[in-house]
Motif scaffolding. Sequence first.
Motif, mmCIF file in Angstrom:
data_model
loop_
_atom_site.group_PDB
_atom_site.id
_atom_site.type_symbol
_atom_site.label_atom_id
_atom_site.label_comp_id
_atom_site.label_asym_id
_atom_site.label_seq_id
_atom_site.Cartn_x
_atom_site.Cartn_y
_atom_site.Cartn_z
ATOM 1 N N THR A 181 -8.873 -5.971 -9.598
ATOM 2 C CA THR A 181 -8.267 -4.698 -10.229
ATOM 3 C C THR A 181 -8.223 -3.947 -9.469
ATOM 4 O O THR A 181 -9.192 -3.702 -8.402
ATOM 5 N N LEU A 182 -7.002 -3.664 -8.572
ATOM 6 C CA LEU A 182 -7.437 -2.484 -7.756
ATOM 7 C C LEU A 182 -6.610 -0.909 -8.645
ATOM 8 O O LEU A 182 -5.797 -1.399 -8.944
ATOM 9 N N TYR A 183 -8.273 -0.525 -8.712
ATOM 10 C CA TYR A 183 -7.869 0.919 -9.755
ATOM 11 C C TYR A 183 -7.202 1.997 -8.503
ATOM 12 O O TYR A 183 -7.719 2.049 -6.759
ATOM 13 N N LEU A 184 -6.430 2.852 -8.804
ATOM 14 C CA LEU A 184 -5.628 3.882 -7.992
ATOM 15 C C LEU A 184 -6.023 4.909 -8.176
ATOM 16 O O LEU A 184 -5.838 5.113 -10.362
ATOM 17 N N ALA A 202 -1.767 -11.670 -8.572
ATOM 18 C CA ALA A 202 -3.179 -11.991 -9.192
ATOM 19 C C ALA A 202 -4.004 -10.218 -8.483
ATOM 20 O O ALA A 202 -4.814 -10.165 -9.325
ATOM 21 N N VAL A 203 -3.804 -9.406 -8.787
ATOM 22 C CA VAL A 203 -4.425 -8.360 -8.157
ATOM 23 C C VAL A 203 -3.794 -7.335 -9.549
ATOM 24 O O VAL A 203 -2.188 -7.329 -9.212
ATOM 25 N N ARG A 204 -4.024 -6.778 -10.590
ATOM 26 C CA ARG A 204 -4.325 -6.091 -11.437
ATOM 27 C C ARG A 204 -4.224 -4.936 -10.931
ATOM 28 O O ARG A 204 -5.268 -4.713 -10.056
ATOM 29 N N THR A 205 -3.962 -4.048 -11.238
ATOM 30 C CA THR A 205 -3.524 -2.696 -11.089
ATOM 31 C C THR A 205 -4.393 -1.182 -12.195
ATOM 32 O O THR A 205 -3.737 -2.040 -13.126
ATOM 33 N N ALA A 206 -4.070 -0.564 -12.062
ATOM 34 C CA ALA A 206 -4.895 0.480 -13.217
ATOM 35 C C ALA A 206 -5.108 2.067 -12.361
ATOM 36 O O ALA A 206 -6.302 1.654 -11.545
ATOM 37 N N VAL A 207 -4.563 2.557 -13.275
ATOM 38 C CA VAL A 207 -4.437 4.060 -12.766
ATOM 39 C C VAL A 207 -4.966 5.136 -13.322
ATOM 40 O O VAL A 207 -5.444 4.743 -14.338
ATOM 41 N N LEU A 208 -5.572 5.357 -12.584
ATOM 42 C CA LEU A 208 -7.126 6.134 -13.550
ATOM 43 C C LEU A 208 -6.933 7.359 -13.176
ATOM 44 O O LEU A 208 -7.217 8.709 -14.488
#
Length: 278
Positions: A131-134, A152-158
Amino acid sequence: MDQPTVGILHPGSMGAAVAACATTNAAAVLWCETGRSTASAARAAQFGLTPVAELAELLDRSDIVISLCPPAAAEDLARDVAEHRFTGVYVEANAINPERAQRIAALLEPAATVVDGGVVGSPPVRGKTPTLYLSGPVGETERIEALFADTAVRTAVLGTNVGQASALKLSYAAFQKTSRVLVALAVGMAREHGVDQELIEVASRRTDSYLAEPEYVAKTAARAWRWGPELEEAADALAAAGLPPEMLSAAAVTLARWNDAKDGELTLTDALDQLAQP
């Protein structure tokens, strides 16, 4: 939306694999050959990245630049980019502390827009899905989410503050990586006395992560007055076995901050507040 051109700075094992996922939604993913090893070149070719000769060309052509390099090099690399007056989106995705991420943002803005990033997980190969947290400006984090959509790279905005993604990455790394070192020390001490297999058998009875049980921190605080001296004994045992004792000694010093909580009833908030007091 038009597909962006993406530049990856230093395609190491993580960077090249992440960049390869970006090729799904990008017009091209560029990397700079200058100063890179033959191993880097082979990795970039394997992942279908497009070589360019100079950093200036990569920056001139790229709408989005992703920095994934050894942490010590992060600021120097950002300075190189800043000198070229890059005007796109700069994804600072290195494992650095929030203050360094903010310094990098200050270096690059206002010419560029900085998105803070942190990758949690293994490189996205052979079925792995990190997961690429942003964190950062809303429009730009949305662009990065779109770049990795259906890959295959998941993303999540914090959130919108540069530093949030870096803080999450380092908070998790502090536990995950230190726990691996503790495993080495514990097994090493046990092996010195011929009981390493028994140690592993004892540990196998529990498979949950302590990190998933933060409420136990309050219980740790209440027991710190006993646990600190126990860890000092363990540090002595490590030293006697020829293993480095400093990690356990430091843990004992940390526990000493809770000495006044002896067998008390604390909340998690109470325990963390006491831990933050020198």
